[in-house]
Motif scaffolding. Sequence first.
Motif, PDB file in Angstrom:
ATOM      1  N   GLU A 200      20.812 -25.102 -57.233  1.00 12.93           N
ATOM      2  CA  GLU A 200      20.371 -26.334 -57.898  1.00 12.93           C
ATOM      3  C   GLU A 200      18.860 -26.529 -57.850  1.00 12.93           C
ATOM      4  O   GLU A 200      18.273 -27.053 -58.804  1.00 12.93           O
ATOM      5  CB  GLU A 200      21.111 -27.561 -57.363  1.00 12.93           C
ATOM      6  CG  GLU A 200      20.873 -27.879 -55.922  1.00 12.93           C
ATOM      7  CD  GLU A 200      21.751 -29.006 -55.393  1.00 12.93           C
ATOM      8  OE1 GLU A 200      21.262 -29.713 -54.494  1.00 12.93           O
ATOM      9  OE2 GLU A 200      22.902 -29.193 -55.854  1.00 12.93           O
ATOM     10  N   GLN A 201      18.209 -26.095 -56.764  1.00 10.56           N
ATOM     11  CA  GLN A 201      16.748 -26.216 -56.690  1.00 10.56           C
ATOM     12  C   GLN A 201      16.096 -25.401 -57.811  1.00 10.56           C
ATOM     13  O   GLN A 201      15.219 -25.890 -58.518  1.00 10.56           O
ATOM     14  CB  GLN A 201      16.220 -25.747 -55.331  1.00 10.56           C
ATOM     15  CG  GLN A 201      16.430 -26.724 -54.208  1.00 10.56           C
ATOM     16  CD  GLN A 201      15.553 -27.960 -54.325  1.00 10.56           C
ATOM     17  OE1 GLN A 201      14.471 -27.949 -54.906  1.00 10.56           O
ATOM     18  NE2 GLN A 201      16.035 -29.054 -53.775  1.00 10.56           N
ATOM     19  N   LEU A 202      16.517 -24.156 -57.941  1.00  7.08           N
ATOM     20  CA  LEU A 202      15.959 -23.276 -58.970  1.00  7.08           C
ATOM     21  C   LEU A 202      16.236 -23.821 -60.363  1.00  7.08           C
ATOM     22  O   LEU A 202      15.341 -23.862 -61.209  1.00  7.08           O
ATOM     23  CB  LEU A 202      16.533 -21.863 -58.826  1.00  7.08           C
ATOM     24  CG  LEU A 202      16.056 -20.843 -59.865  1.00  7.08           C
ATOM     25  CD1 LEU A 202      14.542 -20.637 -59.772  1.00  7.08           C
ATOM     26  CD2 LEU A 202      16.798 -19.526 -59.684  1.00  7.08           C
ATOM     27  N   ILE A 203      17.458 -24.272 -60.591  1.00  5.74           N
ATOM     28  CA  ILE A 203      17.823 -24.833 -61.895  1.00  5.74           C
ATOM     29  C   ILE A 203      16.931 -26.030 -62.213  1.00  5.74           C
ATOM     30  O   ILE A 203      16.410 -26.157 -63.327  1.00  5.74           O
ATOM     31  CB  ILE A 203      19.313 -25.246 -61.919  1.00  5.74           C
ATOM     32  CG1 ILE A 203      20.214 -24.013 -61.807  1.00  5.74           C
ATOM     33  CG2 ILE A 203      19.645 -26.044 -63.184  1.00  5.74           C
ATOM     34  CD1 ILE A 203      21.670 -24.335 -61.488  1.00  5.74           C
ATOM     35  N   GLY A 204      16.748 -26.916 -61.239  1.00  2.00           N
ATOM     36  CA  GLY A 204      15.941 -28.115 -61.458  1.00  2.00           C
ATOM     37  C   GLY A 204      14.484 -27.800 -61.751  1.00  2.00           C
ATOM     38  O   GLY A 204      13.887 -28.360 -62.666  1.00  2.00           O
TER      39      GLY A 204
END
Length: 163
Positions: free
Chosen positions: A65-69
């Motif tokens: 989720e960090q990378l996606i965000g």
Amino acid sequence: MSSIIFTILIGIGATLVMDLWSLLRKSLFGLHPTNWGLVGRWIAYMKQGKFRHKTITDAEPISGEQLIGWLAHYVIGIGYAVLLIAVCGQPWINKPTLAPALILGIVTVIAPFFILQPGMGAGIAASRTPNPNSTRLHNLINHAVFGLGLFLSALVVKSFVLR
């Protein structure tokens, strides 16, 4: 340099300016930067058909989720740069001016107010947050800083990259 490369570079640059402002804002006012991981979580849940959450912090964390965000944050910044160039065209690329970039930056606050915040459970224009007016003001300032970043990035790209 093509206008496509120019546009990508100013979108990245403006987003970086906004991120640097976020760090400065934290040290000056004690305001935490946006948690792009939670934005990534919200986006990741869309794949499962879930576009709206009571509160995104209650949703089960998603791997990556960090990378996606963070990727979404920069892709959206580039998208806004595309919008600026689509509206203003080659004349703005040739001679960037502050007003169109700043206006576009301020107008883009519509997206978090009416898409991101309601989808993540914060309500329209942060109406479900503990201090909605403060959140709205900071959102507006952040997006104005992004608009300033578009202008400054255009000047930097023209001065150092296009030479």
